[in-house]
Design a protein around this motif. Structure first.
Motif, mmCIF file in Angstrom:
data_model
loop_
_atom_site.group_PDB
_atom_site.id
_atom_site.type_symbol
_atom_site.label_atom_id
_atom_site.label_comp_id
_atom_site.label_asym_id
_atom_site.label_seq_id
_atom_site.Cartn_x
_atom_site.Cartn_y
_atom_site.Cartn_z
ATOM 1 N N GLN A 165 -38.864 29.632 -44.383
ATOM 2 C CA GLN A 165 -40.317 29.792 -44.275
ATOM 3 C C GLN A 165 -40.958 29.968 -45.646
ATOM 4 O O GLN A 165 -42.003 29.364 -45.943
ATOM 5 C CB GLN A 165 -40.630 31.000 -43.385
ATOM 6 N N CYS A 198 -48.726 35.265 -45.152
ATOM 7 C CA CYS A 198 -47.418 35.127 -44.510
ATOM 8 C C CYS A 198 -46.310 34.978 -45.551
ATOM 9 O O CYS A 198 -45.210 35.520 -45.375
ATOM 10 C CB CYS A 198 -47.420 33.933 -43.560
ATOM 11 N N THR A 229 -43.767 38.766 -37.233
ATOM 12 C CA THR A 229 -43.450 37.382 -36.892
ATOM 13 C C THR A 229 -44.374 36.867 -35.802
ATOM 14 O O THR A 229 -44.837 35.721 -35.846
ATOM 15 C CB THR A 229 -41.980 37.264 -36.442
ATOM 16 N N PHE A 230 -44.670 37.725 -34.822
ATOM 17 C CA PHE A 230 -45.615 37.343 -33.771
ATOM 18 C C PHE A 230 -47.000 37.091 -34.367
ATOM 19 O O PHE A 230 -47.677 36.108 -34.027
ATOM 20 C CB PHE A 230 -45.684 38.442 -32.712
ATOM 21 N N VAL A 233 -47.069 33.786 -36.197
ATOM 22 C CA VAL A 233 -47.203 32.658 -35.266
ATOM 23 C C VAL A 233 -48.673 32.423 -34.925
ATOM 24 O O VAL A 233 -49.160 31.280 -34.953
ATOM 25 C CB VAL A 233 -46.378 32.902 -33.992
ATOM 26 N N TYR A 236 -50.549 31.064 -38.058
ATOM 27 C CA TYR A 236 -50.224 29.664 -38.337
ATOM 28 C C TYR A 236 -50.778 28.738 -37.257
ATOM 29 O O TYR A 236 -51.110 27.569 -37.536
ATOM 30 C CB TYR A 236 -48.717 29.478 -38.481
ATOM 31 N N MET A 237 -50.886 29.229 -36.041
ATOM 32 C CA MET A 237 -51.510 28.423 -34.990
ATOM 33 C C MET A 237 -52.972 28.147 -35.324
ATOM 34 O O MET A 237 -53.480 27.030 -35.121
ATOM 35 C CB MET A 237 -51.392 29.129 -33.640
ATOM 36 N N LEU A 282 -45.025 26.587 -38.651
ATOM 37 C CA LEU A 282 -45.368 27.132 -37.338
ATOM 38 C C LEU A 282 -44.157 27.077 -36.411
ATOM 39 O O LEU A 282 -43.839 28.061 -35.722
ATOM 40 C CB LEU A 282 -46.534 26.358 -36.733
ATOM 41 N N TYR A 285 -41.604 29.742 -37.479
ATOM 42 C CA TYR A 285 -41.974 31.097 -37.074
ATOM 43 C C TYR A 285 -41.783 31.298 -35.567
ATOM 44 O O TYR A 285 -41.416 32.395 -35.125
ATOM 45 C CB TYR A 285 -43.414 31.404 -37.474
ATOM 46 N N ILE A 286 -42.032 30.266 -34.777
ATOM 47 C CA ILE A 286 -41.815 30.374 -33.331
ATOM 48 C C ILE A 286 -40.326 30.571 -33.034
ATOM 49 O O ILE A 286 -39.939 31.431 -32.229
ATOM 50 C CB ILE A 286 -42.354 29.125 -32.613
ATOM 51 N N ASP A 288 -38.142 31.735 -35.114
ATOM 52 C CA ASP A 288 -37.819 33.056 -35.675
ATOM 53 C C ASP A 288 -38.172 34.156 -34.679
ATOM 54 O O ASP A 288 -37.404 35.103 -34.475
ATOM 55 C CB ASP A 288 -38.585 33.240 -36.977
ATOM 56 N N LEU A 289 -39.333 34.044 -34.066
ATOM 57 C CA LEU A 289 -39.755 35.047 -33.088
ATOM 58 C C LEU A 289 -38.794 35.103 -31.905
ATOM 59 O O LEU A 289 -38.464 36.189 -31.407
ATOM 60 C CB LEU A 289 -41.171 34.740 -32.601
#
Length: 301
Positions: A165, A198, A229-230, A233, A236-237, A282, A285-286, A288-289
């Protein structure tokens, strides 16, 4: 008099599969930058970047091998497992980038105008640059966390993704400063703020893990990373929606590349790179979450 302190040298540092991979990294790295420095040659920012990657990775690999072979890493106030895992992932990303850039900009099939000897040296350097990437990728594969295994956080999927990331964010920053015209709208400035925030927090997470200081924090580091992390997300969205609208919608930008835009100095190209890697990060990170909820941190391995 018999020694009670155990062996002074750790032969497993060079005989284990990971040790062999590091020896290959050292060999391939030294060979690559030696070929380039001797006759291959390099120029401009692209060539300088490649030489930096090869020399930097070589130096850190020598340092790691020396510390593990002599047990000196036990004297360092860092989490050695987190440090080596983080560096292996970073070196993998840097070496694959250099392995693509160098032949793309410096290798040609014909001898004119550089001469056949220089061409052959550049081709050989490109081959060893590819082997260097394979060696670092092998270390990441060998040291990654296995299911049910207690290991360092940076060796987990979530930890490795933190390095990716941050690396992707650096690519975004590179495109932003290359005349991307991000300051034209407040909305695109918001996207830059998202990328910056981020990136900084991700680097802080990596730094705390590598230094082994997570246990001394007054807040639960593991829970905080999942919450961050949430949040990343969500941020980045928002950037993934806003950036394309204000760069490629006909009302604010240009849906197609302008015909008179100079190659290498076109804001539209930079905006496209930012958009692509925004979606890449993005997705990272998803993932990763999803993984960060299934692991437990170990600070001092």
């Amino acid at each position: 008099m018999e020694s009670t302190g155990g062996p002074y040298l750790n032969t497993a540092a060079v005989t284990s599969p990971v040790g062999i991979a590091r020896l290959l990294q050292m060999t391939f790295g030294c060979t690559t930058f030696s070929l380039v420095a001797h006759r291959g040659g390099f120029s401009a920012a692209y060539g300088t970047f490649c030489m930096f990657v090869w020399t930097f990775c070589f130096a850190i690999t020598v340092f790691i091998i020396t510390c593990e072979f002599t047990h000196l890493h036990s004297c360092l106030s860092i989490s050695w497992g987190n440090f080596t895992a983080a560096f292996a992932m970073l070196a993998t990303l840097m070496s694959v980038t250099a392995a693509v850039i160098y032949p793309l900009y410096f290798v040609q099939l014909d001898c004119y105008p550089i001469g056949c000897e220089v061409r052959d040296f550049r081709i050989a350097a490109s081959v060893f640059a590819g082997l260097l990437f394979v060696a670092y990728a092998a270390e990441v594969f060998l040291t990654r966390a296995k299911p049910g295994q207690v290991t360092s956080y940076m060796a987990t999927v979530s930890g490795l993704l933190k390095i990716v990331q941050a690396f992707v964010a650096c690519i975004i920053f590179g495109a932003l400063v290359n005349d991307s015209q991000y300051s034209k709208y407040v909305a695109t400035q918001w996207c830059v703020a998202v990328y910056s925030f981020c990136f900084v927090v991700t680097v802080v997470v990596v730094a705390f893990s590598v230094t082994g200081k997570t246990a001394v924090l007054w807040f639960p580091f593991e829970r905080s990373v999942v919450i961050y992390t949430f949040g990343a997300v969500l941020l980045y969205m928002s950037a993934a929606v806003i950036w394309p609208v204000f760069c490629f919608d006909s009302k604010y930008g240009s849906p197609r590349r302008p015909g008179l835009c100079a190659k290498g100095r076109c804001p539209w190209d930079s905006q496209l790179v930012v958009a692509i890697f925004t979606y890449v990060n993005l997705l990272l990170y998803i993932v990763d979450l999803a993984y960060s909820q299934r692991i437990r941190f170990v600070s001092h391995l």
